[in-house]
Design a protein around this motif. Structure first.
Motif, mmCIF file in Angstrom:
data_model
loop_
_atom_site.group_PDB
_atom_site.id
_atom_site.type_symbol
_atom_site.label_atom_id
_atom_site.label_comp_id
_atom_site.label_asym_id
_atom_site.label_seq_id
_atom_site.Cartn_x
_atom_site.Cartn_y
_atom_site.Cartn_z
ATOM 1 N N THR A 1 39.614 30.162 3.231
ATOM 2 C CA THR A 1 39.145 30.730 4.714
ATOM 3 C C THR A 1 38.147 30.996 5.608
ATOM 4 O O THR A 1 36.666 29.743 5.037
ATOM 5 N N LEU A 2 38.022 30.948 6.450
ATOM 6 C CA LEU A 2 36.932 30.092 7.378
ATOM 7 C C LEU A 2 36.678 31.583 8.024
ATOM 8 O O LEU A 2 37.453 32.256 9.119
ATOM 9 N N ILE A 3 35.408 32.181 8.424
ATOM 10 C CA ILE A 3 34.121 33.702 8.415
ATOM 11 C C ILE A 3 33.906 33.226 8.889
ATOM 12 O O ILE A 3 32.537 32.251 9.388
ATOM 13 N N VAL A 4 34.245 34.071 10.528
ATOM 14 C CA VAL A 4 33.007 33.725 11.831
ATOM 15 C C VAL A 4 32.245 35.324 12.157
ATOM 16 O O VAL A 4 33.093 35.623 12.790
ATOM 17 N N CYS A 5 31.467 35.017 12.273
ATOM 18 C CA CYS A 5 30.621 36.433 11.774
ATOM 19 C C CYS A 5 28.911 36.149 12.751
ATOM 20 O O CYS A 5 28.568 35.468 13.042
ATOM 21 N N PRO A 6 28.693 37.586 13.517
ATOM 22 C CA PRO A 6 27.152 37.384 13.667
ATOM 23 C C PRO A 6 26.024 37.036 12.499
ATOM 24 O O PRO A 6 26.264 37.655 11.528
ATOM 25 N N SER A 7 25.364 36.949 13.543
ATOM 26 C CA SER A 7 24.217 36.112 12.432
ATOM 27 C C SER A 7 23.500 37.105 12.044
ATOM 28 O O SER A 7 22.730 38.429 13.119
ATOM 29 N N ASP A 8 22.027 37.180 11.326
ATOM 30 C CA ASP A 8 21.156 38.220 10.961
ATOM 31 C C ASP A 8 20.723 38.670 12.122
ATOM 32 O O ASP A 8 19.950 40.291 13.098
ATOM 33 N N ALA A 9 19.758 37.334 12.862
ATOM 34 C CA ALA A 9 19.548 37.165 13.955
ATOM 35 C C ALA A 9 20.069 38.003 14.691
ATOM 36 O O ALA A 9 19.312 38.690 15.723
ATOM 37 N N PHE A 10 20.894 38.047 15.439
ATOM 38 C CA PHE A 10 21.729 38.684 16.236
ATOM 39 C C PHE A 10 21.525 39.583 16.075
ATOM 40 O O PHE A 10 21.560 41.129 17.283
ATOM 41 N N LEU A 11 22.172 40.577 14.699
ATOM 42 C CA LEU A 11 22.451 41.967 14.855
ATOM 43 C C LEU A 11 21.255 42.777 15.218
ATOM 44 O O LEU A 11 20.767 43.608 15.849
#
Length: 362
Positions: free
Chosen positions: A295-305
């Motif tokens: 699996t390749l996950i693409v997700c927002p970073s904590d800094a972005f959130l």
């Protein structure tokens, strides 16, 4: 220099393949869409960017790309498989973001409003388009009630019995996730042109065909949050009352959704993959690298959130936290901010820089 807005994480096999050979979009044979209600708004422009790349990557593709979703994940992927997916996303955001909710709304009202919304998003040709897509194959997960969890919550006795069933589900799930099967049976409603792979053990799992004349019912069933949206029967599926697919597959901790040499692509709103809805509070119950091997996950970073107007992506409790005008403004600003995710994804892909940014899933 600002902190990255995106993270790219991969299980061991996917990590090794991408680091050694680079990112090959042709290796993607399945995608996963998680439950989460309004959380999809935190991926809004990222989804649109991915779809733009699909047009380039997959022109003329006939090899199936399986789209597996529960709850809002299924709604997102129903849009992916449209003739004009970006326009479908725009309709969903416009209607969903503008919804007016009050505490006076009961489940009958919310159910009717939800059905009217998805009918407008699908339009008269939605089902036909989705089930005739040249390579995308939609698979919708719903949870069929068993025992007490099969009762209708429309009357007092049924509500009490169903509530007792949910309480028992939650209590036993604390001990072992396998007990979820005592109360809910996973049902995968699939494009009849191909079954989605995967090792679905140990939960009981049945399959049924997705058709143009039961697609609306399937999309309503998979978002049927108990006590908020009424349970649904689905024509041409095993008889029973179906509820939110996130009950059994919140984020899809399912091995072998792709074969050796293939990859699962997972645009997600979190770096964590939680198996079922009742596992949310159980920090030790998260999918690990073995389950997410390909699996390749693409997700927002904590800094972005943290940079978002609410310091987080939207969730359904925003309806209760804010009045309608405030919520709509916060959501509009959040959706606009996700353009940064799209821009960073574009830069990374176009510069062939994904391998350099890849993190292993622990």
């Amino acid at each position: 220099m600002s902190a990255p807005a995106l993270r790219f994480l991969a299980g061991p096999s996917a990590y090794a393949a991408i680091r050694q050979h680079g990112f090959d979009p042709q290796a993607i044979t399945a995608m996963v869409g998680a439950s989460g209600g309004p959380k999809f708004l935190g991926l809004y422009h990222l989804d649109r960017a991915i779809l733009r790349h699909f047009q380039r990557w997959y022109a003329g593709r006939t090899r199936p790309l399986h789209l597996l979703g529960s709850s809002i994940g299924a709604w997102r992927f129903a849009n992916y498989a449209r003739r004009d997916p970006v326009a479908a996303f725009d309709r969903l955001w416009a209607l969903y973001g503008d919804y007016e909710w009050t505490r006076a709304h009961d489940s009958a009202r919310v159910t009717a409003d939800t059905e009217a919304l998805i009918e407008r998003v699908l339009g008269p040709t939605g089902g036909t388009e989705i089930l005739a897509h040249p390579y995308m194959r939609l698979h919708v997960v719903a949870a069929r009630g068993r025992g007490l969890a099969s009762l209708s919550d429309k009357r007092t006795l049924g509500r009490l019995g169903f509530g007792a069933g949910l309480a028992a589900t939650a209590g036993l799930n604390l001990v072992d996730r396998r007990t979820l099967g005592l109360f809910f049976e996973r049902t995968i409603l699939s494009d009849p042109r191909g079954r989605v792979p995967g090792d679905w053990r140990p939960l009981p799992t049945r399959r049924a065909s997705l058709r143009a004349d039961n697609l609306l019912d399937a999309l309503m069933a998979t978002v049927a949050i108990p006590f908020l949206i009424d349970a649904r029967e689905i024509p041409y599926a095993p008889r029973g009352r179906y509820r939110d697919g996130g009950i059994v597959d919140y984020h899809f901790a399912v091995p072998d959704l792709a074969a050796a040499g293939e990859m699962v692509f997972y645009p997600h709103f979190s770096a964590e993959v939680t198996p079922g809805w009742f596992d949310k509070a159980l920090k030790g119950r998260r999918a690990d690298a073995r389950v997410l091997d390909r699996t390749l996950i693409v997700c927002p970073s904590d800094a972005f959130l943290a940079s978002l107007p609410m310091g987080k992506i939207p969730d359904r409790h925003d309806f209760e936290r804010h009045d309608n005008a405030t919520r709509k403004d916060l959501w509009r600003r959040t959706v606009a901010a996700t353009e940064r995710l799209a821009e960073e994804f574009d830069r990374t892909i176009e510069a062939d820089g994904l391998a350099a940014r890849l993190e292993p899933i622990s």
